[in-house]
Design an enzyme around this catalytic site. Structure first.
Site, PDB file in Angstrom:
ATOM      1  N   THR A   1      -8.764   3.394   7.277  1.00 40.65           N
ATOM      2  CA  THR A   1      -8.359   2.062   7.722  1.00 40.65           C
ATOM      3  C   THR A   1      -6.857   1.987   7.976  1.00 40.65           C
ATOM      4  O   THR A   1      -6.305   0.897   8.126  1.00 40.65           O
ATOM      5  CB  THR A   1      -8.756   0.997   6.674  1.00 40.65           C
ATOM      6  OG1 THR A   1      -8.299   1.405   5.380  1.00 40.65           O
ATOM      7  CG2 THR A   1     -10.262   0.804   6.644  1.00 40.65           C
TER       8      THR A   1
ATOM      9  N   TYR B   1      -3.644   4.765   9.763  1.00 38.61           N
ATOM     10  CA  TYR B   1      -3.230   5.331  11.049  1.00 38.61           C
ATOM     11  C   TYR B   1      -4.433   5.804  11.864  1.00 38.61           C
ATOM     12  O   TYR B   1      -4.494   5.633  13.086  1.00 38.61           O
ATOM     13  CB  TYR B   1      -2.264   6.482  10.783  1.00 38.61           C
ATOM     14  CG  TYR B   1      -1.447   6.943  11.965  1.00 38.61           C
ATOM     15  CD1 TYR B   1      -1.380   6.217  13.143  1.00 38.61           C
ATOM     16  CD2 TYR B   1      -0.699   8.125  11.880  1.00 38.61           C
ATOM     17  CE1 TYR B   1      -0.612   6.653  14.212  1.00 38.61           C
ATOM     18  CE2 TYR B   1       0.070   8.566  12.940  1.00 38.61           C
ATOM     19  CZ  TYR B   1       0.107   7.827  14.107  1.00 38.61           C
ATOM     20  OH  TYR B   1       0.868   8.270  15.161  1.00 38.61           O
ATOM     21  N   ALA B   2      -5.422   6.388  11.191  1.00 42.20           N
ATOM     22  CA  ALA B   2      -6.607   6.901  11.888  1.00 42.20           C
ATOM     23  C   ALA B   2      -7.344   5.789  12.621  1.00 42.20           C
ATOM     24  O   ALA B   2      -7.886   6.001  13.715  1.00 42.20           O
ATOM     25  CB  ALA B   2      -7.544   7.595  10.898  1.00 42.20           C
TER      26      ALA B   2
ATOM     27  N   ASP C   1       0.817  -1.209   0.000  1.00 41.21           N
ATOM     28  CA  ASP C   1       0.000   0.000   0.000  1.00 41.21           C
ATOM     29  C   ASP C   1       0.853   1.262   0.000  1.00 41.21           C
ATOM     30  O   ASP C   1       0.483   2.271  -0.598  1.00 41.21           O
ATOM     31  CB  ASP C   1      -0.926   0.003   1.220  1.00 41.21           C
ATOM     32  CG  ASP C   1      -2.058  -1.009   1.086  1.00 41.21           C
ATOM     33  OD1 ASP C   1      -2.294  -1.485  -0.038  1.00 41.21           O
ATOM     34  OD2 ASP C   1      -2.690  -1.332   2.106  1.00 41.21           O
ATOM     35  N   GLY C   2       2.010   1.210   0.666  1.00 42.29           N
ATOM     36  CA  GLY C   2       2.900   2.369   0.683  1.00 42.29           C
ATOM     37  C   GLY C   2       3.390   2.730  -0.706  1.00 42.29           C
ATOM     38  O   GLY C   2       3.496   3.911  -1.055  1.00 42.29           O
TER      39      GLY C   2
END
Length: 296
Positions: free
Chosen positions: A187, A189-190, A72-73
């Site tokens: 979905t 860090y938050a 994802d990064g």
């Protein structure tokens, strides 16, 4: 559906598995007589590839679609560069999670063939743009598909700041920081900070305080077209940082203002036709399966 003829490839560096998958993908695309363009950094570790290369910044101008091989990064970084070109992006997962890169390496040929044959879904994911201003002048700018985060940097002290939404004062806070996330980033860090999961189709932004020094500090979901301003207290003695997707960083000074709003251009994210957001959540987040192991 669009027919893709010029395909760009971006791959995460430093992984033997990624290189192996990129080679497989390259062979598959060439066998279909497609024009393949390699992003220049991955091209450097594929000697003798014999293909056209391009910088990431220019890749969106010469491609009909870009395929990202990595986690994802990797897709987050590609999204920030490609969104302004309106070029569709497809992800092949070679990372640990795979919320955005949802094609498994073992199904590469089958799923990519479906997409190239016109059988796919397109999601428009919006990005955030952040700007740090000091004495009225911009000192830093960045985009984020997931989130914009105000945090203490190397310091362990709390940050004091004020929050304004569309010019209206909301509150002042003393906390470890603040996360401003898109539905895509809800979905990430938050979520770890106690924020809600928001469906990707929602036009909304979530503001999540990080360990606020109050029992009443809670996340708040606002309209996606809202403009958020965070004003760092002038009485601060530390210099906090602003991070965009955890990849671009800016140092703030006491009294600085951080403005966060929706970016005009969106990421066009491609999925296979059988993509199911709730199945992704169930698999990646460990949600329970159907009771009794069956049923429709």
């Amino acid at each position: 559906m669009e027919q893709f003829r010029n395909i760009g490839i971006i791959g995460r560096l430093g992984s033997v598995q990624v290189l192996e998958t990129v080679r497989r993908l390259k062979r598959f695309l060439l066998d279909r007589h497609l024009h393949v363009i390699l992003e220049e950094t991955i091209a450097e570790v594929l000697p003798g590839h014999g293909l056209q290369t391009s910088s990431r910044k220019m890749l969106g101008e010469v491609c009909d679609m870009v395929i990202v091989v990595g986690g994802d990064g990797s897709l987050l970084g590609a999204a920030r560069a490609l969104a302004r070109h309106n070029v569709p992006v497809l992800g092949i997962n070679r990372g640990s999670l795979g919320f955005l890169t949802d094609i498994r390496p073992d199904e590469l040929e089958v799923k990519c063939a479906e997409v190239l044959d016109g059988h796919y879904l397109v999601e428009n994911r919006f990005l955030l743009q952040a700007e740090v201003r000091r004495h009225g002048e911009a000192i830093g700018q960045g985009d984020a598909l997931n989130d914009v985060v105000l945090h203490p940097g190397k310091s362990t002290r709390m940050i004091e700041f004020e929050i304004y939404i569309d010019g209206q004062f909301v509150c002042s806070q003393k906390a470890d920081g603040l996360i401003v996330a898109t539905p895509t980033g809800s979905t990430a860090y938050a979520l770890s900070a106690g924020g809600p999961i928001m469906h990707p189709k929602l036009d909304a932004i979530v503001i999540v305080p990080m360990y606020p020094h109050t029992l009443s500090g809670r996340p708040i979901v606002v309209d996606g077209n809202s403009e958020l301003k965070i004003v760092v207290s002038k009485d601060m003695t530390i210099y906090p940082q602003v991070s965009c997707d955890g990849q671009n960083h800016f140092t703030c000074a006491p009294g600085d203002t951080i403005t966060v709003s929706k970016k005009p251009q969106k990421l066009r994210l491609i999925h296979p036709l059988d993509h199911n957001y709730y199945e992704v959540c169930r698999t990646k987040l460990g949600w329970g399966s159907k009771l009794g192991g069956g049923g429709d």
